[in-house]
Design a protein around this motif. Structure first.
Motif, PDB file in Angstrom:
ATOM      1  N   LEU A 174     -39.520   7.969 -12.695  1.00 32.70           N
ATOM      2  CA  LEU A 174     -38.935   6.596 -14.014  1.00 32.70           C
ATOM      3  C   LEU A 174     -38.714   6.614 -15.135  1.00 32.70           C
ATOM      4  O   LEU A 174     -38.143   6.568 -15.969  1.00 32.70           O
ATOM      5  CB  LEU A 174     -39.378   5.090 -12.629  1.00 32.70           C
ATOM      6  N   GLY A 175     -40.515   6.823 -15.074  1.00 26.45           N
ATOM      7  CA  GLY A 175     -40.566   6.869 -17.074  1.00 26.45           C
ATOM      8  C   GLY A 175     -39.710   8.038 -17.437  1.00 26.45           C
ATOM      9  O   GLY A 175     -39.705   8.206 -18.261  1.00 26.45           O
ATOM     10  N   LEU A 176     -40.007   9.268 -16.732  1.00 24.48           N
ATOM     11  CA  LEU A 176     -39.650  10.426 -17.125  1.00 24.48           C
ATOM     12  C   LEU A 176     -37.923  11.047 -17.198  1.00 24.48           C
ATOM     13  O   LEU A 176     -37.941  11.100 -17.810  1.00 24.48           O
ATOM     14  CB  LEU A 176     -40.465  11.530 -16.162  1.00 24.48           C
ATOM     15  N   ILE A 177     -37.425   9.638 -15.926  1.00 24.21           N
ATOM     16  CA  ILE A 177     -36.105   9.957 -16.055  1.00 24.21           C
ATOM     17  C   ILE A 177     -35.682   8.631 -17.856  1.00 24.21           C
ATOM     18  O   ILE A 177     -34.437   9.714 -18.228  1.00 24.21           O
ATOM     19  CB  ILE A 177     -35.753   9.461 -14.948  1.00 24.21           C
ATOM     20  N   GLY A 178     -36.632   7.645 -18.011  1.00 26.59           N
ATOM     21  CA  GLY A 178     -36.128   6.624 -18.897  1.00 26.59           C
ATOM     22  C   GLY A 178     -35.924   8.045 -19.840  1.00 26.59           C
ATOM     23  O   GLY A 178     -36.003   7.656 -20.570  1.00 26.59           O
ATOM     24  N   THR A 187     -27.418  12.901 -28.527  1.00 28.62           N
ATOM     25  CA  THR A 187     -27.384  14.590 -28.513  1.00 28.62           C
ATOM     26  C   THR A 187     -26.500  14.718 -27.403  1.00 28.62           C
ATOM     27  O   THR A 187     -25.507  15.807 -27.308  1.00 28.62           O
ATOM     28  CB  THR A 187     -28.737  14.811 -28.256  1.00 28.62           C
ATOM     29  N   LEU A 188     -26.080  14.211 -26.153  1.00 31.76           N
ATOM     30  CA  LEU A 188     -25.905  14.763 -24.991  1.00 31.76           C
ATOM     31  C   LEU A 188     -23.983  14.192 -24.895  1.00 31.76           C
ATOM     32  O   LEU A 188     -23.480  12.737 -25.259  1.00 31.76           O
ATOM     33  CB  LEU A 188     -25.755  14.961 -24.211  1.00 31.76           C
ATOM     34  N   VAL A 193     -24.843  11.693 -19.673  1.00 33.47           N
ATOM     35  CA  VAL A 193     -25.387  10.505 -19.840  1.00 33.47           C
ATOM     36  C   VAL A 193     -24.883   9.181 -18.566  1.00 33.47           C
ATOM     37  O   VAL A 193     -26.682   8.431 -18.359  1.00 33.47           O
ATOM     38  CB  VAL A 193     -25.047   9.724 -21.372  1.00 33.47           C
ATOM     39  N   LEU A 194     -23.942   9.129 -18.171  1.00 34.28           N
ATOM     40  CA  LEU A 194     -23.523   8.129 -17.362  1.00 34.28           C
ATOM     41  C   LEU A 194     -23.945   9.630 -15.713  1.00 34.28           C
ATOM     42  O   LEU A 194     -24.301   7.829 -15.125  1.00 34.28           O
ATOM     43  CB  LEU A 194     -22.047   8.246 -17.093  1.00 34.28           C
ATOM     44  N   ILE A 199     -28.246   7.621 -12.093  1.00 35.43           N
ATOM     45  CA  ILE A 199     -29.109   8.429 -10.827  1.00 35.43           C
ATOM     46  C   ILE A 199     -30.765   8.072 -11.265  1.00 35.43           C
ATOM     47  O   ILE A 199     -31.393   7.302 -10.522  1.00 35.43           O
ATOM     48  CB  ILE A 199     -30.009  10.164 -11.915  1.00 35.43           C
ATOM     49  N   GLN A 200     -30.609   7.119 -12.113  1.00 37.38           N
ATOM     50  CA  GLN A 200     -32.244   6.043 -12.541  1.00 37.38           C
ATOM     51  C   GLN A 200     -31.681   4.595 -11.907  1.00 37.38           C
ATOM     52  O   GLN A 200     -32.794   4.075 -11.540  1.00 37.38           O
ATOM     53  CB  GLN A 200     -31.765   6.220 -14.270  1.00 37.38           C
TER      54      GLN A 200
END
Length: 231
Positions: A174-178, A187-188, A193-194, A199-200
């Protein structure tokens, strides 16, 4: 300040928005209101707290644990306690104690050891008889006794590692995805981003299920271990 993703597992690491007090308030709420149905009229919070209690009590009735004094009270309380700690650990800036082996071992070892000592004190002959299944050939008796003894000895370790590993791995992912989501916002494209945001959210809901299941498995295995207790 969080220096890396594993800093979230440091209970001495405080940030400006730390909400560790949530754990203390929730624990106090459970202590006061968990058994308040004995002297207070039923309320919605008490009814919600009674759901995990009834689930674990139905499981204990299928095992020898129902004949052990205190077990029908300890295991439902432990079940609710683990569920709350697991779920609160998913909140931002709330320390997750069940992701630490020291916390899970402090719950597993005393409960497992108390059942072993109680069984040995009550009936040592029957306790040692559990090390050897009925009808075992004589040449295999020493080996099976050693294997069964090792399997009983590692039970608190497997209980502790299972809970800590599942909760810890979930928090890391969860921390990595966040972290990736926060760095990609500006940036993207909005589509990417959506997708990452969905996924998050999906993985967060998955971790909510894992929190409930791991609390149930921890308490369930302890109730099953009571079947080896001497009569």
């Amino acid at each position: 300040m969080l220096s890396d993703i594993f800093s979230t597992f440091d209970d001495h690491n405080s940030v400006f928005l730390s909400s560790y007090w949530v754990l203390w308030l929730t624990s106090l709420y459970v202590i006061i209101f968990y058994s308040s149905s004995l002297w207070l009229p039923p309320t919605r919070p008490n009814i919600l707290l009674s759901i995990p209690k009834s689930i674990m009590l139905s499981q204990i009735k299928r095992t020898f644990g129902q004949n052990l004094l205190g077990m029908p009270l300890i295991l439902p309380s432990l079940f609710l306690f683990l569920i709350l700690l697991n779920l609160l650990g998913l909140l931002p800036y709330v320390f997750s104690p069940t992701a630490h082996l020291a916390m899970t071992a402090s719950l597993a070892v005393p409960l497992w050891l108390s059942m072993i000592l109680s069984s040995y004190t009550l009936n040592p002959h029957q306790t040692f008889s559990h090390l050897l299944p009925t009808g075992t050939p004589a040449p295999l008796s020493p080996f099976l006794s050693i294997i069964e003894g090792v399997s009983i000895t590692v039970r608190p370790l497997t209980l502790s590692v299972r809970l800590a590993a599942n909760m810890g791995a979930g928090h890391i992912i969860l921390g990595l995805i966040g972290n990736y989501l926060s760095s990609w916002v500006f940036t993207l494209s909005a589509t990417i981003v959506l997708i990452v945001l969905m996924i998050q959210i999906g993985y967060f809901l998955f971790e909510v299920g894992v929190s409930l299941i791991q609390g149930y498995i921890f308490s369930l295995l302890l109730s099953l271990y009571s079947d080896d207790h001497a009569n």
